[in-house]
Scaffold this motif. Sequence first.
Motif, PDB file in Angstrom:
ATOM      1  N   ARG A   1      50.805  12.986  -6.984  1.00 22.52           N
ATOM      2  CA  ARG A   1      50.747  14.382  -7.545  1.00 22.52           C
ATOM      3  C   ARG A   1      51.630  14.384  -9.013  1.00 22.52           C
ATOM      4  O   ARG A   1      51.139  14.697 -10.131  1.00 22.52           O
ATOM      5  CB  ARG A   1      51.009  15.511  -6.919  1.00 22.52           C
ATOM      6  N   ALA A   2      52.788  13.790  -8.755  1.00 20.20           N
ATOM      7  CA  ALA A   2      53.604  13.731  -9.993  1.00 20.20           C
ATOM      8  C   ALA A   2      53.248  12.757 -10.972  1.00 20.20           C
ATOM      9  O   ALA A   2      53.328  13.016 -12.131  1.00 20.20           O
ATOM     10  CB  ALA A   2      55.034  13.290  -9.444  1.00 20.20           C
ATOM     11  N   THR A   3      52.666  11.675 -10.673  1.00 18.43           N
ATOM     12  CA  THR A   3      51.840  10.748 -11.416  1.00 18.43           C
ATOM     13  C   THR A   3      50.831  11.382 -12.337  1.00 18.43           C
ATOM     14  O   THR A   3      50.958  11.273 -13.559  1.00 18.43           O
ATOM     15  CB  THR A   3      51.605   9.498 -11.000  1.00 18.43           C
ATOM     16  N   ALA A   4      50.136  11.999 -11.643  1.00 13.78           N
ATOM     17  CA  ALA A   4      49.056  12.947 -12.223  1.00 13.78           C
ATOM     18  C   ALA A   4      49.527  13.988 -13.353  1.00 13.78           C
ATOM     19  O   ALA A   4      48.746  14.315 -14.223  1.00 13.78           O
ATOM     20  CB  ALA A   4      48.186  13.650 -11.213  1.00 13.78           C
ATOM     21  N   GLU A   5      50.600  14.893 -13.012  1.00 13.45           N
ATOM     22  CA  GLU A   5      51.181  15.583 -13.855  1.00 13.45           C
ATOM     23  C   GLU A   5      51.915  15.000 -14.998  1.00 13.45           C
ATOM     24  O   GLU A   5      51.542  15.322 -16.025  1.00 13.45           O
ATOM     25  CB  GLU A   5      52.288  16.432 -13.094  1.00 13.45           C
ATOM     26  N   THR A   6      52.167  13.682 -14.837  1.00 12.27           N
ATOM     27  CA  THR A   6      52.905  13.017 -15.868  1.00 12.27           C
ATOM     28  C   THR A   6      51.819  12.552 -16.864  1.00 12.27           C
ATOM     29  O   THR A   6      51.951  12.462 -18.360  1.00 12.27           O
ATOM     30  CB  THR A   6      53.738  11.515 -15.457  1.00 12.27           C
ATOM     31  N   VAL A   7      50.653  12.070 -16.395  1.00 16.05           N
ATOM     32  CA  VAL A   7      49.860  11.570 -17.330  1.00 16.05           C
ATOM     33  C   VAL A   7      49.202  12.638 -17.968  1.00 16.05           C
ATOM     34  O   VAL A   7      48.902  12.686 -19.046  1.00 16.05           O
ATOM     35  CB  VAL A   7      48.577  10.918 -16.283  1.00 16.05           C
ATOM     36  N   TYR A   8      49.009  13.837 -17.275  1.00 13.70           N
ATOM     37  CA  TYR A   8      48.337  15.041 -17.961  1.00 13.70           C
ATOM     38  C   TYR A   8      49.326  15.615 -19.044  1.00 13.70           C
ATOM     39  O   TYR A   8      49.029  15.931 -20.475  1.00 13.70           O
ATOM     40  CB  TYR A   8      48.015  16.401 -17.193  1.00 13.70           C
ATOM     41  N   ALA A   9      50.516  15.559 -18.956  1.00 15.53           N
ATOM     42  CA  ALA A   9      51.548  15.692 -19.897  1.00 15.53           C
ATOM     43  C   ALA A   9      51.534  14.620 -21.023  1.00 15.53           C
ATOM     44  O   ALA A   9      51.589  15.350 -22.244  1.00 15.53           O
ATOM     45  CB  ALA A   9      53.090  15.771 -19.500  1.00 15.53           C
ATOM     46  N   GLU A  10      51.525  13.648 -20.635  1.00 13.89           N
ATOM     47  CA  GLU A  10      51.346  12.620 -21.956  1.00 13.89           C
ATOM     48  C   GLU A  10      50.328  12.866 -22.747  1.00 13.89           C
ATOM     49  O   GLU A  10      50.015  12.602 -23.827  1.00 13.89           O
ATOM     50  CB  GLU A  10      51.362  11.180 -21.098  1.00 13.89           C
ATOM     51  N   ALA A  11      49.061  12.945 -21.958  1.00 10.67           N
ATOM     52  CA  ALA A  11      47.678  13.462 -22.640  1.00 10.67           C
ATOM     53  C   ALA A  11      47.741  14.438 -23.678  1.00 10.67           C
ATOM     54  O   ALA A  11      47.174  14.336 -24.638  1.00 10.67           O
ATOM     55  CB  ALA A  11      46.599  13.324 -21.540  1.00 10.67           C
ATOM     56  N   LEU A  12      48.567  15.399 -23.255  1.00  9.07           N
ATOM     57  CA  LEU A  12      48.553  16.651 -24.036  1.00  9.07           C
ATOM     58  C   LEU A  12      49.732  16.649 -24.920  1.00  9.07           C
ATOM     59  O   LEU A  12      49.955  17.939 -25.626  1.00  9.07           O
ATOM     60  CB  LEU A  12      48.724  17.929 -23.204  1.00  9.07           C
TER      61      LEU A  12
ATOM     62  N   GLN B   1      47.092  24.962 -29.238  1.00 10.69           N
ATOM     63  CA  GLN B   1      45.990  24.006 -29.285  1.00 10.69           C
ATOM     64  C   GLN B   1      45.494  23.623 -27.681  1.00 10.69           C
ATOM     65  O   GLN B   1      44.607  23.383 -27.237  1.00 10.69           O
ATOM     66  CB  GLN B   1      46.489  22.691 -30.002  1.00 10.69           C
ATOM     67  N   ARG B   2      46.522  23.705 -26.968  1.00 11.33           N
ATOM     68  CA  ARG B   2      46.286  23.741 -25.536  1.00 11.33           C
ATOM     69  C   ARG B   2      45.497  24.678 -25.023  1.00 11.33           C
ATOM     70  O   ARG B   2      44.587  24.213 -24.097  1.00 11.33           O
ATOM     71  CB  ARG B   2      47.639  23.423 -24.797  1.00 11.33           C
ATOM     72  N   HIS B   3      45.650  25.720 -25.420  1.00 14.12           N
ATOM     73  CA  HIS B   3      44.827  26.816 -24.793  1.00 14.12           C
ATOM     74  C   HIS B   3      43.606  26.766 -25.410  1.00 14.12           C
ATOM     75  O   HIS B   3      42.660  27.027 -24.612  1.00 14.12           O
ATOM     76  CB  HIS B   3      45.368  28.289 -25.402  1.00 14.12           C
ATOM     77  N   ALA B   4      43.287  26.261 -26.691  1.00 10.53           N
ATOM     78  CA  ALA B   4      42.177  26.280 -27.247  1.00 10.53           C
ATOM     79  C   ALA B   4      41.322  25.013 -26.592  1.00 10.53           C
ATOM     80  O   ALA B   4      39.865  25.293 -26.198  1.00 10.53           O
ATOM     81  CB  ALA B   4      42.123  26.124 -28.679  1.00 10.53           C
TER      82      ALA B   4
ATOM     83  N   VAL C   1      42.602   8.697 -19.470  1.00 16.29           N
ATOM     84  CA  VAL C   1      43.323   9.384 -18.353  1.00 16.29           C
ATOM     85  C   VAL C   1      43.442   8.794 -17.019  1.00 16.29           C
ATOM     86  O   VAL C   1      44.186   8.255 -16.288  1.00 16.29           O
ATOM     87  CB  VAL C   1      42.978  11.050 -18.266  1.00 16.29           C
ATOM     88  N   ARG C   2      42.275   8.358 -16.725  1.00 15.12           N
ATOM     89  CA  ARG C   2      41.847   7.776 -15.373  1.00 15.12           C
ATOM     90  C   ARG C   2      42.582   6.331 -15.274  1.00 15.12           C
ATOM     91  O   ARG C   2      43.288   5.806 -14.551  1.00 15.12           O
ATOM     92  CB  ARG C   2      40.365   7.222 -15.024  1.00 15.12           C
TER      93      ARG C   2
END
Length: 144
Positions: free
Chosen positions: A95-106, A113-116, A8-9
Amino acid sequence: MNDASRAVRRRFEYLTAEHGLSVPQWRLLRHILINGPCNQTILADLLDVEPISVSRMIDRMEQAGWLKREAHPDDRRARIIVPTDKARLVAPEARATAETVYAEALSGLSDSQRHALQTALLAIASNLSKPDTAALRRESETAQ
């Protein structure tokens, strides 16, 4: 967990390379943009690093124009860290980049599964935030 965090980093830093913004620097900027100016001690705690390490990071970020040190309004000996116009301008993109990375990661994970995953990570953090009772017991026994 370490491998996922490192991935992620790396992705965030790759996508923000044009700005030269690392994840710890983004976390620091995000904190002062949301919570307002603060001192280096608070930022060191936030980043879980020694004050000298955050001081060096602040030096580099100040040279790059991300933030500046100002006199503390209530303590003339203290300095507070404040964001610059550059930080305010780049923040929405970061902030948008961080959200994009998290969306890609998930991506590919179902809602359950995300909730778990979120529940498990919160439980791990909570478990490791509790005092180590076995170590405290050993210290107490040694002191006697």
